[in-house]
Design an enzyme around this catalytic site. Structure first.
Site, PDB file in Angstrom:
ATOM      1  N   ARG A 161       0.829  -1.206   0.000  1.00 22.11           N
ATOM      2  CA  ARG A 161       0.000   0.000   0.000  1.00 22.11           C
ATOM      3  C   ARG A 161       0.867   1.262   0.000  1.00 22.11           C
ATOM      4  O   ARG A 161       0.608   2.199  -0.748  1.00 22.11           O
ATOM      5  CB  ARG A 161      -0.923   0.011   1.214  1.00 22.11           C
ATOM      6  CG  ARG A 161      -1.725   1.298   1.336  1.00 22.11           C
ATOM      7  CD  ARG A 161      -2.631   1.318   2.541  1.00 22.11           C
ATOM      8  NE  ARG A 161      -3.412   2.550   2.564  1.00 22.11           N
ATOM      9  CZ  ARG A 161      -4.458   2.758   3.365  1.00 22.11           C
ATOM     10  NH1 ARG A 161      -4.839   1.817   4.195  1.00 22.11           N
ATOM     11  NH2 ARG A 161      -5.099   3.902   3.327  1.00 22.11           N
TER      12      ARG A 161
ATOM     13  N   ASN B 147     -10.484  -3.733  -1.972  1.00 27.11           N
ATOM     14  CA  ASN B 147     -10.249  -2.707  -2.985  1.00 27.11           C
ATOM     15  C   ASN B 147      -9.284  -3.186  -4.073  1.00 27.11           C
ATOM     16  O   ASN B 147      -8.432  -4.031  -3.805  1.00 27.11           O
ATOM     17  CB  ASN B 147      -9.649  -1.459  -2.315  1.00 27.11           C
ATOM     18  CG  ASN B 147     -10.694  -0.650  -1.588  1.00 27.11           C
ATOM     19  OD1 ASN B 147     -11.804  -0.493  -2.061  1.00 27.11           O
ATOM     20  ND2 ASN B 147     -10.337  -0.126  -0.419  1.00 27.11           N
TER      21      ASN B 147
ATOM     22  N   CYS C 225     -18.937  -1.092  -0.007  1.00 31.39           N
ATOM     23  CA  CYS C 225     -18.057   0.002   0.407  1.00 31.39           C
ATOM     24  C   CYS C 225     -18.747   0.743   1.542  1.00 31.39           C
ATOM     25  O   CYS C 225     -19.978   0.802   1.586  1.00 31.39           O
ATOM     26  CB  CYS C 225     -17.790   0.943  -0.769  1.00 31.39           C
ATOM     27  SG  CYS C 225     -16.677   2.314  -0.392  1.00 31.39           S
TER      28      CYS C 225
ATOM     29  N   HIS D 152     -15.649   4.460  -5.290  1.00 29.25           N
ATOM     30  CA  HIS D 152     -14.733   5.568  -5.041  1.00 29.25           C
ATOM     31  C   HIS D 152     -14.816   6.640  -6.126  1.00 29.25           C
ATOM     32  O   HIS D 152     -13.870   7.408  -6.312  1.00 29.25           O
ATOM     33  CB  HIS D 152     -13.292   5.058  -4.878  1.00 29.25           C
ATOM     34  CG  HIS D 152     -13.078   4.339  -3.577  1.00 29.25           C
ATOM     35  ND1 HIS D 152     -11.850   3.866  -3.166  1.00 29.25           N
ATOM     36  CD2 HIS D 152     -13.943   4.011  -2.580  1.00 29.25           C
ATOM     37  CE1 HIS D 152     -11.967   3.285  -1.984  1.00 29.25           C
ATOM     38  NE2 HIS D 152     -13.240   3.357  -1.617  1.00 29.25           N
TER      39      HIS D 152
ATOM     40  N   TYR E  49     -13.404  11.016  -2.467  1.00 29.17           N
ATOM     41  CA  TYR E  49     -12.481  10.552  -3.498  1.00 29.17           C
ATOM     42  C   TYR E  49     -12.510  11.416  -4.752  1.00 29.17           C
ATOM     43  O   TYR E  49     -11.582  11.360  -5.564  1.00 29.17           O
ATOM     44  CB  TYR E  49     -12.775   9.089  -3.853  1.00 29.17           C
ATOM     45  CG  TYR E  49     -12.382   8.145  -2.756  1.00 29.17           C
ATOM     46  CD1 TYR E  49     -11.111   7.598  -2.695  1.00 29.17           C
ATOM     47  CD2 TYR E  49     -13.282   7.813  -1.741  1.00 29.17           C
ATOM     48  CE1 TYR E  49     -10.733   6.745  -1.672  1.00 29.17           C
ATOM     49  CE2 TYR E  49     -12.921   6.961  -0.708  1.00 29.17           C
ATOM     50  CZ  TYR E  49     -11.650   6.434  -0.680  1.00 29.17           C
ATOM     51  OH  TYR E  49     -11.274   5.594   0.343  1.00 29.17           O
TER      52      TYR E  49
END
Length: 419
Positions: free
Chosen positions: A90, A145, A165, A195, A242
């Site tokens: 990540r 995700n 989500c 998102h 987002y």
């Protein structure tokens, strides 16, 4: 009912376990099976989850295992919340795009593509094994995700799957708080992709309360999604946080350069949480868990699963096939909208007309997601480059080439075809 949680060693899991324990009148669960290859971590999380059940007086069982087949055996629902490569991957996703002048985020842009390339093959392998061992009509609920891309991969492969989500439930609860009503009274008119969503309405008792929210709380709502109030006023709706990566891209890049990434902070939080979870006297969620992210994840998961299992039908935001809901997208595209959900599955509510600036951006990102999934399934440097070239946050061929090189170098250990 048995729920199997793949990625059960996540520090998110106690949030989920707490929800199952508190909301047993909504979703009566007999067993929650936590599955994770990290045995030491899983043991800590599993024991704490069991203590949460006991604390709430839940008679159900919390089990944990590193054996995927055993954990999924007889499951009515398989919830997948895994992270391939852990927080190290990540942090990489959040870092290398910044060095190319693009936003560093783990689900949006190049970081999201890197995550999809690592994740889709693993998810499909998990789903294939889970489907052999779970109940014949079991649902796969994806919280992994990038949810839209992963959910489409599962649906294209023929699985009974839906994507989840927690962004929508946060809006629902915030709007309810501002309106002085219960969250269940607010039904969102939500449109977009995972998102990449906009709240076009907030229905309470048959009337749309969004205009009132924008009139009375414009500045507050704008601040909460990280955008100027003028943007929300002109759009006439509330974009998700987002959308900041699109509407304020250069500003975000400038603010992120030279600072610790969200992944670095999460890694610190996770280490602290695991120390707390290991305390045998801890029987309630620690306050620190709220900083981990995924707020109200458990409520969203319990509500959706209860509807899918037929006990409490109702509206939920979910990632599902488009099937004509948004006429400017292909029927096979996966969208995130409000659906009516019951034991037969989620059915998207009919969508109102979508303004051209919003529909254009949705279509643009949906095209990228289709190419991203192709790259995740078939590999190849050219497919990665083409997906990045198609992304509205990249676009320029020289930038796409630099990102491709950096992405493949950073993920060679996870992508057999890229070694």
């Amino acid at each position: 009912m048995k729920v199997a949680v793949v990625g059960g060693g996540s520090t998110y899991t106690p949030e989920l376990a707490d929800g199952f324990a508190r909301l047993r009148s909504v979703l009566p669960v007999d067993e929650v099976a936590l599955i994770d290859p990290a045995s030491d971590r899983l043991r800590v999380v599993g024991r704490f989850a069991a203590r949460l059940f006991a604390h709430h007086g839940h008679p159900g069982r919390v089990s944990w295992t590193t054996d995927l087949d055993a954990g999924c055996d007889g499951a009515d629902v398989v919830l997948i919340q895994l992270r391939v490569g852990g927080q190290a991957a990540r942090i990489s996703d959040e870092t290398f795009p910044l060095e190319c002048g693009c936003v560093g985020q783990e689900t949006t842009g190049a970081g999201g593509l890197a995550k999809a390339l690592r994740t889709v093959p693993v998810i499909l392998s998990v789903a294939e094994r889970a489907a052999r061992r779970a109940a014949p009509d079991a649902w796969i609920v994806d919280f992994t995700n990038p949810v839209g891309i992963v959910t489409r991969a599962l649906l294209d492969a023929g699985y009974r799957a839906v994507g989840l989500c927690n962004v929508a439930i946060n809006f629902q609860r915030r709007f309810a708080q501002l309106l002085g009503v219960e969250p269940a009274e607010v039904v969102l008119d939500r449109v977009g992709l995972n998102h990449l969503t906009w709240e076009l309405g907030a229905w309470v008792g048959g009337a749309d309360a969004l205009p009132k929210l924008l009139t009375d709380h414009l500045v507050e709502l704008a601040a909460e999604v990280g955008l100027p109030a003028r943007v929300l006023a002109v759009l006439g709706c509330v974009p998700s946080y987002y959308l900041r990566y699109f509407y304020a891209h250069d500003e975000v890049v400038a603010s992120e350069r030279g600072t610790a990434t969200r992944g670095q902070r999460v890694a610190e939080i996770e280490a602290e949480l695991l120390d707390l979870y290991a305390d045998p006297t801890l029987e309630e969620k620690p306050d620190l868990l709220s900083q981990r992210g995924g707020a109200y994840y458990s409520e969203a998961a319990v509500g959706l699963i209860a509807s899918l299992c037929g006990s409490v039908p109702g509206p939920h935001a979910a990632n599902v096939r488009n099937l004509g809901t948004l006429p400017f997208l292909s029927g096979d595209a996966v969208i995130e909208v409000t659906c009516d959900v019951d034991g037969h599955g989620p059915v998207p509510r009919p969508a109102n007309a979508v303004a051209p600036d919003i529909s254009g951006l949705i279509a643009h990102v949906s095209g990228y997601e289709e190419l991203a999934l192709d790259a995740a399934l078939r590999g190849g440097e050219d497919r990665v480059f083409r997906a990045l070239l198609a992304h509205p946050l990249v676009g320029q061929h020289a930038v796409a080439k630099r990102l491709t090189d950096r992405l493949l170098a950073a993920n060679a250990a996870h992508l057999e075809w890229a070694r």
